[in-house]
Motif scaffolding. Structure first.
Motif, PDB file in Angstrom:
ATOM      1  N   LEU A 257      -2.389   6.024   2.189  1.00  0.00           N
ATOM      2  CA  LEU A 257      -0.929   5.996   2.289  1.00  0.00           C
ATOM      3  C   LEU A 257      -0.499   5.623   3.706  1.00  0.00           C
ATOM      4  O   LEU A 257       0.415   4.805   3.887  1.00  0.00           O
ATOM      5  N   ARG A 258      -1.162   6.189   4.699  1.00  0.00           N
ATOM      6  CA  ARG A 258      -0.820   5.860   6.084  1.00  0.00           C
ATOM      7  C   ARG A 258      -1.049   4.371   6.355  1.00  0.00           C
ATOM      8  O   ARG A 258      -0.235   3.715   7.015  1.00  0.00           O
ATOM      9  N   ALA A 259      -2.160   3.853   5.853  1.00  0.00           N
ATOM     10  CA  ALA A 259      -2.454   2.430   6.048  1.00  0.00           C
ATOM     11  C   ALA A 259      -1.395   1.561   5.381  1.00  0.00           C
ATOM     12  O   ALA A 259      -0.917   0.580   5.975  1.00  0.00           O
ATOM     13  N   ALA A 260      -1.010   1.906   4.166  1.00  0.00           N
ATOM     14  CA  ALA A 260       0.000   1.127   3.446  1.00  0.00           C
ATOM     15  C   ALA A 260       1.326   1.119   4.201  1.00  0.00           C
ATOM     16  O   ALA A 260       1.987   0.074   4.325  1.00  0.00           O
ATOM     17  N   LYS A 261       1.717   2.271   4.720  1.00  0.00           N
ATOM     18  CA  LYS A 261       2.995   2.352   5.439  1.00  0.00           C
ATOM     19  C   LYS A 261       2.957   1.566   6.744  1.00  0.00           C
ATOM     20  O   LYS A 261       3.961   0.948   7.134  1.00  0.00           O
ATOM     21  N   LEU A 262       1.817   1.575   7.411  1.00  0.00           N
ATOM     22  CA  LEU A 262       1.685   0.758   8.617  1.00  0.00           C
ATOM     23  C   LEU A 262       1.899  -0.722   8.303  1.00  0.00           C
ATOM     24  O   LEU A 262       2.455  -1.479   9.111  1.00  0.00           O
ATOM     25  N   LEU A 263       1.473  -1.131   7.104  1.00  0.00           N
ATOM     26  CA  LEU A 263       1.582  -2.534   6.695  1.00  0.00           C
ATOM     27  C   LEU A 263       2.931  -2.869   6.067  1.00  0.00           C
ATOM     28  O   LEU A 263       3.156  -4.010   5.647  1.00  0.00           O
ATOM     29  N   GLY A 264       3.809  -1.867   5.964  1.00  0.00           N
ATOM     30  CA  GLY A 264       5.149  -2.135   5.457  1.00  0.00           C
ATOM     31  C   GLY A 264       5.333  -1.907   3.972  1.00  0.00           C
ATOM     32  O   GLY A 264       6.349  -2.320   3.396  1.00  0.00           O
ATOM     33  N   TYR A 265       4.373  -1.235   3.334  1.00  0.00           N
ATOM     34  CA  TYR A 265       4.479  -0.926   1.910  1.00  0.00           C
ATOM     35  C   TYR A 265       4.876   0.544   1.747  1.00  0.00           C
ATOM     36  O   TYR A 265       4.546   1.384   2.590  1.00  0.00           O
ATOM     37  N   LYS A 266       5.541   0.860   0.654  1.00  0.00           N
ATOM     38  CA  LYS A 266       5.971   2.234   0.419  1.00  0.00           C
ATOM     39  C   LYS A 266       4.809   3.139   0.016  1.00  0.00           C
ATOM     40  O   LYS A 266       4.836   4.345   0.247  1.00  0.00           O
ATOM     41  N   SER A 267       3.815   2.561  -0.636  1.00  0.00           N
ATOM     42  CA  SER A 267       2.683   3.349  -1.127  1.00  0.00           C
ATOM     43  C   SER A 267       1.444   2.481  -1.192  1.00  0.00           C
ATOM     44  O   SER A 267       1.514   1.241  -1.126  1.00  0.00           O
ATOM     45  N   HIS A 268       0.287   3.135  -1.342  1.00  0.00           N
ATOM     46  CA  HIS A 268      -0.969   2.396  -1.479  1.00  0.00           C
ATOM     47  C   HIS A 268      -0.965   1.565  -2.759  1.00  0.00           C
ATOM     48  O   HIS A 268      -1.461   0.437  -2.776  1.00  0.00           O
ATOM     49  N   ALA A 269      -0.392   2.107  -3.831  1.00  0.00           N
ATOM     50  CA  ALA A 269      -0.351   1.362  -5.097  1.00  0.00           C
ATOM     51  C   ALA A 269       0.467   0.083  -4.955  1.00  0.00           C
ATOM     52  O   ALA A 269       0.083  -0.968  -5.483  1.00  0.00           O
ATOM     53  N   GLU A 270       1.579   0.155  -4.261  1.00  0.00           N
ATOM     54  CA  GLU A 270       2.393  -1.049  -4.054  1.00  0.00           C
ATOM     55  C   GLU A 270       1.586  -2.102  -3.303  1.00  0.00           C
ATOM     56  O   GLU A 270       1.644  -3.292  -3.632  1.00  0.00           O
ATOM     57  N   PHE A 271       0.827  -1.663  -2.314  1.00  0.00           N
ATOM     58  CA  PHE A 271      -0.034  -2.571  -1.545  1.00  0.00           C
ATOM     59  C   PHE A 271      -1.095  -3.213  -2.442  1.00  0.00           C
ATOM     60  O   PHE A 271      -1.287  -4.427  -2.438  1.00  0.00           O
ATOM     61  N   VAL A 272      -1.781  -2.401  -3.226  1.00  0.00           N
ATOM     62  CA  VAL A 272      -2.891  -2.895  -4.045  1.00  0.00           C
ATOM     63  C   VAL A 272      -2.405  -3.852  -5.128  1.00  0.00           C
ATOM     64  O   VAL A 272      -3.001  -4.912  -5.368  1.00  0.00           O
ATOM     65  N   LEU A 273      -1.320  -3.501  -5.798  1.00  0.00           N
ATOM     66  CA  LEU A 273      -0.869  -4.269  -6.960  1.00  0.00           C
ATOM     67  C   LEU A 273      -0.356  -5.659  -6.606  1.00  0.00           C
ATOM     68  O   LEU A 273      -0.243  -6.520  -7.482  1.00  0.00           O
ATOM     69  N   GLU A 274      -0.063  -5.887  -5.358  1.00  0.00           N
ATOM     70  CA  GLU A 274       0.384  -7.217  -4.932  1.00  0.00           C
ATOM     71  C   GLU A 274      -0.618  -8.295  -5.316  1.00  0.00           C
ATOM     72  O   GLU A 274      -0.252  -9.432  -5.609  1.00  0.00           O
ATOM     73  N   GLU A 275      -1.900  -7.936  -5.337  1.00  0.00           N
ATOM     74  CA  GLU A 275      -2.956  -8.906  -5.610  1.00  0.00           C
ATOM     75  C   GLU A 275      -3.514  -8.808  -7.030  1.00  0.00           C
ATOM     76  O   GLU A 275      -4.551  -9.389  -7.326  1.00  0.00           O
ATOM     77  N   LYS A 276      -2.846  -8.093  -7.913  1.00  0.00           N
ATOM     78  CA  LYS A 276      -3.334  -7.945  -9.285  1.00  0.00           C
ATOM     79  C   LYS A 276      -2.427  -8.665 -10.279  1.00  0.00           C
ATOM     80  O   LYS A 276      -1.329  -9.102  -9.937  1.00  0.00           O
ATOM     81  N   MET A 277      -2.885  -8.752 -11.517  1.00  0.00           N
ATOM     82  CA  MET A 277      -2.076  -9.382 -12.557  1.00  0.00           C
ATOM     83  C   MET A 277      -0.789  -8.595 -12.808  1.00  0.00           C
ATOM     84  O   MET A 277       0.271  -9.179 -13.053  1.00  0.00           O
ATOM     85  N   ALA A 278      -0.865  -7.262 -12.751  1.00  0.00           N
ATOM     86  CA  ALA A 278       0.295  -6.415 -13.053  1.00  0.00           C
ATOM     87  C   ALA A 278       1.409  -6.571 -12.028  1.00  0.00           C
ATOM     88  O   ALA A 278       2.589  -6.405 -12.353  1.00  0.00           O
ATOM     89  N   LYS A 279       1.052  -6.799 -10.765  1.00  0.00           N
ATOM     90  CA  LYS A 279       1.972  -7.091  -9.660  1.00  0.00           C
ATOM     91  C   LYS A 279       2.756  -5.895  -9.113  1.00  0.00           C
ATOM     92  O   LYS A 279       3.011  -5.825  -7.927  1.00  0.00           O
ATOM     93  N   ASN A 280       3.181  -4.957  -9.965  1.00  0.00           N
ATOM     94  CA  ASN A 280       4.007  -3.864  -9.442  1.00  0.00           C
ATOM     95  C   ASN A 280       3.804  -2.585 -10.248  1.00  0.00           C
ATOM     96  O   ASN A 280       3.306  -2.606 -11.377  1.00  0.00           O
ATOM     97  N   ILE A 281       4.235  -1.443  -9.650  1.00  0.00           N
ATOM     98  CA  ILE A 281       4.031  -0.125 -10.254  1.00  0.00           C
ATOM     99  C   ILE A 281       4.763   0.024 -11.590  1.00  0.00           C
ATOM    100  O   ILE A 281       4.171   0.526 -12.558  1.00  0.00           O
ATOM    101  N   PRO A 282       6.057  -0.371 -11.704  1.00  0.00           N
ATOM    102  CA  PRO A 282       6.746  -0.211 -12.993  1.00  0.00           C
ATOM    103  C   PRO A 282       6.032  -0.888 -14.161  1.00  0.00           C
ATOM    104  O   PRO A 282       6.027  -0.359 -15.276  1.00  0.00           O
ATOM    105  N   SER A 283       5.409  -2.037 -13.915  1.00  0.00           N
ATOM    106  CA  SER A 283       4.680  -2.726 -14.998  1.00  0.00           C
ATOM    107  C   SER A 283       3.546  -1.856 -15.521  1.00  0.00           C
ATOM    108  O   SER A 283       3.323  -1.764 -16.736  1.00  0.00           O
ATOM    109  N   VAL A 284       2.836  -1.197 -14.602  1.00  0.00           N
ATOM    110  CA  VAL A 284       1.721  -0.343 -15.000  1.00  0.00           C
ATOM    111  C   VAL A 284       2.233   0.913 -15.695  1.00  0.00           C
ATOM    112  O   VAL A 284       1.716   1.320 -16.746  1.00  0.00           O
TER     113      VAL A 284
END
Length: 674
Positions: A257-284
Motif C-alpha cells: 500500500l505504501r508503495a502504491a501511494k508513493l506511485l500515485g495510486y490509491k491502493s495496491h489493487a489499483e496499481f496492479v490492475l492497470e496492467e491486467k485485462m480487468a483494468k480496474n477494481i469495480p470490474s473485478v
C-alpha cells in the motif's frame, strides 16, 4: 510417445546439478554483467541512444540472463539437498535486491526517457519491438523512476523488503509440512495402498502411522477417513502451519500500500490492475459479486444435501450441532454423495489411471492436437533421479520446439503443490539463431509402492492436464523477446489455456483412450465414465464459492486505502460468509500458507475464475463444436493462443481464435448453471 529417426536430438538444456558454490558464482556473474550493461547505458550521451543500443540491449540481457537466474532460483523448490535449497534462496534474495537497485537507476531511465520522448528516433519501430519499448517505458514509471529522489529511495527500500519477505514466506511454506500420528483404527476407511511403505512410530506402546499435510496424505484422509476427529485434527494441523507467515503477510500488505501511494495510486489493487485485462477494481468486484449471487442458491442446496447425508451417516443425532457441515466434512461427504448418487468409487476409479498410462495419454493427445512430437531424453542434467526430460519437435517440419521436464512425486523439502516453471523462454539471439524454451512441471502425485504403480484419482488427472497446459503454453510460444514469451501474458488470462485443456478429462472417448486397469489392462467401463461425467458439477456451488472467496479476500486486503486492517479477521469473516463452511470457533491461520498472495497473484487471484470464462468459451465454441480431436482446430489454437504469448493483448488472441469477443455463456453452462 513417438520417436522418429528423422529427428535430431538436442541436449541444450540448463544444468541443474549445481553445488552451493556454483550457485553463488553464477549469482555474482549475473550481478557483474547487469551492472556493466547499466553503467554503459547510463554513461551514454542521450543523443546517441537508439532502440537497439538501449531498449534492445536491455531486453537481450534479459533474454540471456533468464536461464541462469531461473536455474538457481528454481533449485530451492526442487533440490533434495537442503544446502542447495538454502543457497538458492539466499541467491534469489540477493539478486532480487540487486535487480531492484538496477530497476531504480534514474541515470538509465533518463536515457530511456529521452529516447521515448524523441519519437522520430523510434517511429520506424513496429510490432513486438514497439510493444517492448512502450511496455519498458511504462514499467520504469511504475517502478517509480519519475519520482523525486527522496520518494524513489523510499520505494526502493520498500521493494527490497517485500522481495525479502516474499522469499521467506515461500521458503516457510515449502519446508513447513507438518505430521501427525494416527492408529490404523483412526484411519479406518483409507485403502490398503495408503499404508504401504508408510513410516510408523510407537506412541504409548501402540503403533501409529505417520500422516503429513502433503497433498497426497491430506486429500486421501479428508476424502476417506471415517473418523471425523481424524479428519478434524488433520485439517487443524494443516491450517496452523507456518504461523510466522502471518506477520510476514501483514507487513507485505502494508508495504504494498505504501508503495502504491508513493506511485500515485490509491491502493495496491489499483496499481496492479492497470496492467491486467480487468483494468480496474469495480470490474473485478462486479464479476465476483455476480457469481456469488448466481452460486449461492446452488451452494445452499449442496449444504442441505450434505447435512442430510451426515445426519443419516451419524444415525440422526439429537444434537443438530453434530450434523453441521464443517471444513473437514466437505470432501468426505461429497465423496459419499457421489458414491450414492452416481456410484462413484474413487478408489476403484484410480485403478484405471496409473501414472504411466495417464502420462502416455497426455503426451499422445497433445502431440496429435498441437502437431508435435515428444521424445524422452537422458536426464543427465536433472536435479533428481525421479525427473524425466522430453524433447519437443514440430511434427511436420521436424524442427526443434523446446524441452520440458517432469518432476511428479513428493519428497522432503520440495515444492508441495503442482505448478509449471518456465526455466528458459524462447527468444531470438543477436546472431539470428534461436534459443528454445525449457519448462518443468512439478507436482506431488502419490508415489508408486512395492506392489502398485502410482495411481491417480480423477481430480489428480485433471491437475496433471492443467499443469501440462502451462507447459504447452511455454513450449509452443514463439516470440522475439523473452519478455513476451509463453505465459508472460496478462495474469488474469494466464490460466485460460491450461484450464481449457482440463476439459479433455471430461470427454468419454478421451478418458477411455488412456485409462486401463493397472492389473487386468481392461479399459475403464463406459458406465463408470458416464457416472464420473454426470457427477462433475456435484460440488460446483461450494467449490466455486471457495475460489471466489480467495479472490475476494485478495482483492479486499489489496484494495484497502489504510494500513489499519485485521488480515486474519478479514480472512475468517469472508470465509464464513462466502464459503458457507469453516472450522467453527477453532482458531487457525490458513492464510499463512496462501502462497499465491506472495507468489505473483496479489490483487490477481480473481483471475482463476475470470480466465475460466475464456477457457470455457474456447472449448465449447471451438473444440466441442469442431470436435476435440480436430487437428485443424488444435493447430489454430497453437498458433492463435499459445504462439503469440504476450506479444499482443490477450483479448486480440481470443478474438482471432473465437472470431468474436468472448462471453460467459459457456462458463455458466460448464458449471451446471444454464
Amino acid at each position: 510417445m513417438t520417436n522418429s529417426t528423422a529427428l535430431v536430438l538436442h541436449y541444450d538444456v540448463p544444468n541443474y546439478k549445481l553445488s552451493a558454490a556454483d550457485i553463488k558464482e553464477i549469482s555474482k556473474k549475473l550481478v557483474s554483467e547487469k551492472k556493466a550493461l547499466y553503467d554503459r547505458i547510463a554513461e551514454m550521451n542521450p543523443e546517441d541512444a537508439t532502440f537497439d543500443n538501449v531498449v534492445g540491449a536491455l531486453a537481450m540481457y534479459d533474454n540471456q540472463s533468464y536461464v541462469d537466474y531461473s536455474t538457481i532460483a528454481f533449485l530451492q523448490h526442487v533440490s533434495a539437498d537442503k544446502d542447495i535449497r538454502d543457497a538458492s534462496t539466499e541467491a534469489e534474495q540477493m539478486l532480487e535486491e540487486f535487480y531492484i537497485e538496477t530497476r531504480m537507476r534514474k541515470d538509465v531511465y533518463q536515457v530511456v526517457k529521452h529516447l521515448f520522448e524523441n519519437t522520430d528516433k523510434w517511429a520506424h519501430i513496429t510490432g513486438e519491438d514497439r510493444r517492448l519499448f512502450t511496455k519498458t517505458e511504462l514499467e520504469y514509471r511504475r517502478d517509480g523512476l519519475a519520482l523525486n529522489n527522496e520518494d524513489g529511495d523510499k520505494l526502493k527500500e520498500i521493494l527490497k523488503r517485500i522481495s525479502e519477505l516474499a522469499i521467506k514466506f515461500s521458503k516457510n511454506i515449502n519446508e513447513g509440512d507438518a505430521e501427525i500420528l494416527f492408529t490404523k483404527e483412526q484411519l479406518d476407511g483409507l485403502p490398503d495402498d495408503f499404508f504401504e511403505g508408510r513410516p510408523t512410530k510407537i506412541e504409548n506402546g501402540i503403533d501409529h502411522f505417520v500422516v503429513t499435510t502433503k497433498y497426497p496424505d491430506l486429500f486421501a484422509v479428508l476424502k476417506s477417513a471415517n473418523n471425523e476427529l481424524t479428519r478434524k485434527n488433520l485439517v487443524i494441523l494443516d491450517e496452523r502451519k507456518c504461523k510466522e507467515n502471518n506477520d510476514i503477510l501483514a507487513e507485505v500488505i502494508k508495504l504494498r500500500l505504501r508503495a502504491a501511494k508513493l506511485l500515485g495510486y490509491k491502493s495496491h489493487a489499483e496499481f496492479v490492475l492497470e496492467e491486467k485485462m480487468a483494468k480496474n477494481i469495480p470490474s473485478v468486484v462486479n464479476f465476483e459479486n455476480d457469481l456469488i449471487n448466481l452460486l449461492n442458491p446452488l451452494a445452499d442446496k449442496e449444504i442441505e444435501m450434505l447435512t442430510a447425508l451426515k445426519e443419516k451417516h451419524l444415525g440422526y443425532p439429537k444434537d443438530k450441532e453434530a450434523s453441521k457441515i464443517y471444513s473437514w466434512d466437505i470432501q468426505y461427504y461429497f465423496r459419499l454423495l457421489k458414491e450414492q448418487l452416481y456410484d462413484i468409487n474413487e478408489q476403484q476409479i484410480k485403478e484405471y489411471f496409473s501414472m504411466e498410462q495417464v502420462t502416455k495419454g497426455i503426451l499422445d493427445i497433445f502431440q496429435k492436437m498441437l502437431g508435435l512430437i515428444f521424445t524422452e531424453m537422458p536426464n543427465s542434467n536433472a536435479w533428481h533421479s525421479d525427473v524425466k526430460l522430453y524433447q519437443v519437435n514440430d511434427a511436420k517440419s521436424k524442427v526443434l520446439v523446446g524441452h520440458f521436464w517432469m518432476d511428479l512425486f513428493p519428497r522432503d523439502g520440495k515444492y508441495n503443490h503442482a505448478a509449471c516453471w518456465p526455466l528458459r523462454p524462447g527468444f531470438d539471439n543477436l546472431d539470428g539463431t534461436r534459443s528454445y524454451p525449457v519448462c518443468a512441471i512439478v507436482a506431488n502425485f502419490t508415489k508408486p509402492t512395492a506392489t502398485k504403480p502410482s495411481l491417480l484419482k480423477h481430480d489428480e488427472v485433471v491437475t496433471y492436464f492443467h499443469e501440462f497446459g502451462h507447459v504447452m503454453h511455454g513450449i509452443c510460444s514463439l516470440t522475439k523477446w523473452s519478455r513476451f514469451h509463453g505465459t508472460n501474458v496478462e495474469s488474469d488470462f494466464v490460466e485460460a489455456p491450461s484450464q481449457m485443456l482440463e476439459n479433455w478429462c471430461w470427454e468419454p472417448k478421451v478418458l477411455q483412450s488412456f485409462s486401463k486397469h493397472y492389473v487386468t489392462g481392461e479399459p475403464i467401463p463406459e458406465s463408470i465414465v458416464k457416472n464420473l461425467i454426470d457427477a462433475k458439477n456435484v460440488n460446483a456451488g461450494i467449490f466455486n464459492l471457495r475460489q471466489i472467496f480467495f479472490g475476494v479476500f485478495d482483492m479486499t486486503v489489496h484494495s484497502t486505502e489504510t494500513e489499519d486492517i485485521d488480515i486474519l479477521g478479514i480472512y475468517s469473516s469472508l470465509r464464513k460468509n462466502i464459503c458457507k463452511v469453516d472450522l467453527g470457533d477453532i482458531n487457525t491461520w490458513p492464510v499463512a500458507t496462501f502462497g499465491h498472495i506472495l507468489g505473483g497473484y496479489d490483487a490477481g487471484y480473481y483471475g482463476y475464475l475470470w480466465s475460466q470464462v475464456f477457457s470455457a468459451d474456447m472449448f465449447e465454441n471451438r473444440f466441442k463444436k469442431d470436435g476435440v480431436s480436430n487437428d485443424c482446430t488444435g493447430l489454430e489454437y497453437r498458433y492463435q493462443i499459445l504462439q503469440p504469448g504476450g506479444s499482443r493483448d490477450a483479448k486480440d488472441s481470443l478474438y482471432q481464435f473465437l472470431g468474436r469477443n468472448p462471453d460467459n455463456k459457456a462458463f455458466l453452462k460448464s458449471i451446471g448453471m444454464k
